[in-house]
Design an enzyme around this catalytic site. Sequence first.
Site, PDB file in Angstrom:
ATOM      1  N   GLU A 107       0.808   5.659   0.825  1.00 31.94           N
ATOM      2  CA  GLU A 107       0.133   6.882   1.243  1.00 31.94           C
ATOM      3  C   GLU A 107       0.661   8.014   0.370  1.00 31.94           C
ATOM      4  O   GLU A 107       1.829   7.988  -0.046  1.00 31.94           O
ATOM      5  CB  GLU A 107       0.389   7.189   2.724  1.00 31.94           C
ATOM      6  CG  GLU A 107      -0.112   6.125   3.683  1.00 31.94           C
ATOM      7  CD  GLU A 107      -1.620   5.906   3.609  1.00 31.94           C
ATOM      8  OE1 GLU A 107      -2.350   6.865   3.268  1.00 31.94           O
ATOM      9  OE2 GLU A 107      -2.064   4.765   3.883  1.00 31.94           O
ATOM     10  N   ASP A 155       0.855  -1.177   0.000  1.00 30.67           N
ATOM     11  CA  ASP A 155       0.000   0.000   0.000  1.00 30.67           C
ATOM     12  C   ASP A 155       0.895   1.233   0.000  1.00 30.67           C
ATOM     13  O   ASP A 155       2.064   1.171   0.413  1.00 30.67           O
ATOM     14  CB  ASP A 155      -0.910   0.010   1.233  1.00 30.67           C
ATOM     15  CG  ASP A 155      -1.880   1.186   1.206  1.00 30.67           C
ATOM     16  OD1 ASP A 155      -2.799   1.177   0.366  1.00 30.67           O
ATOM     17  OD2 ASP A 155      -1.708   2.121   2.005  1.00 30.67           O
ATOM     18  N   HIS A 184      -5.009   3.571   7.358  1.00 28.78           N
ATOM     19  CA  HIS A 184      -4.501   4.809   6.761  1.00 28.78           C
ATOM     20  C   HIS A 184      -3.029   5.060   7.074  1.00 28.78           C
ATOM     21  O   HIS A 184      -2.554   6.181   6.951  1.00 28.78           O
ATOM     22  CB  HIS A 184      -5.354   6.020   7.133  1.00 28.78           C
ATOM     23  CG  HIS A 184      -6.747   5.951   6.574  1.00 28.78           C
ATOM     24  ND1 HIS A 184      -6.991   5.803   5.223  1.00 28.78           N
ATOM     25  CD2 HIS A 184      -7.952   5.991   7.176  1.00 28.78           C
ATOM     26  CE1 HIS A 184      -8.308   5.762   5.026  1.00 28.78           C
ATOM     27  NE2 HIS A 184      -8.901   5.859   6.192  1.00 28.78           N
ATOM     28  N   ASP A 204      -2.404  -0.573   6.300  1.00 27.39           N
ATOM     29  CA  ASP A 204      -3.327  -0.961   5.238  1.00 27.39           C
ATOM     30  C   ASP A 204      -2.842  -2.209   4.500  1.00 27.39           C
ATOM     31  O   ASP A 204      -3.650  -3.035   4.071  1.00 27.39           O
ATOM     32  CB  ASP A 204      -3.519   0.193   4.250  1.00 27.39           C
ATOM     33  CG  ASP A 204      -4.421   1.281   4.823  1.00 27.39           C
ATOM     34  OD1 ASP A 204      -4.990   1.071   5.907  1.00 27.39           O
ATOM     35  OD2 ASP A 204      -4.554   2.343   4.180  1.00 27.39           O
TER      36      ASP A 204
END
Length: 273
Positions: free
Chosen positions: A86, A84, A225, A230
């Site tokens: 961000e 994942d 998050h 995640d």
Amino acid sequence: MSDDRLFYEADCRRLNRKATLTSPGANLTHVEKLFDRVFPPNHKAPPLQPDLPVFKELAAAITAAKHQINWDQDLSNASFAVFDTETTGLHPFKGDEVIAFGAVLIEEGRLLEPAFQRLVNPLRPISAQSKRITGISEEMLRDQPTICSVLLDFLKFVGPRILVAHNASFDLAFLNLKIGEAIGTRVVNPVIDTVLLTAALYPNCEDYTLEGLAPRFNLNLAGRHSALGDAMITAALFLQLLPRLLEAGVNTLHQLAQLFSDSEQKGGFPLIF
């Protein structure tokens, strides 16, 4: 219109294989175009600075993975890397940048240690919304490495494994944009999107976000998050989807690519390649 105002907008259903040449304002109304000119939505990061040693290693890592991927491997004992990112915002083609990577490995149906976790200096401001959601501030990123060196570490970590991500097309857009700018290529690993896979296996769910799926799959949303958090939640979801996939007679990547190809209602294929 000059070339620098054009970009390739990924087709999320066939990401890595098809894109449409368009412009940032192609689908905006007259009022939206005017608003964009007065209040630009993003602050673009500067172009990638040439770093030939890193670029050379990036190319070598992608070439090695391409030659080592086993498209006939049995999914029941395959090797996966669940990841994942961000980001500063939601628009990779309009200047948003990755600020964090997280990834975990799955071998023979279990998570391996260590995990992969990196922060990235985006060389641009972070939106207030991104700070609020991720908890990452500009001060935390100031002394962190930039995207290409972190991408290199990530690609070395995952090797030729099958990638897994929730809403994978979003993360891939960020990765492929930077890899393309650096060395003119893209991620070559097959990628399983757990949003599309869950929708294919459980078509009656109303909400395919991790929050929406948490009650049905008993997902622990601790760390939500954050990139690694995640990735861990997505891995827990995937480990429950994989047996169901095998029960459906899908044992290889080729079978996964073909299984839902005639079903337009799924909104995409679970496998991106």
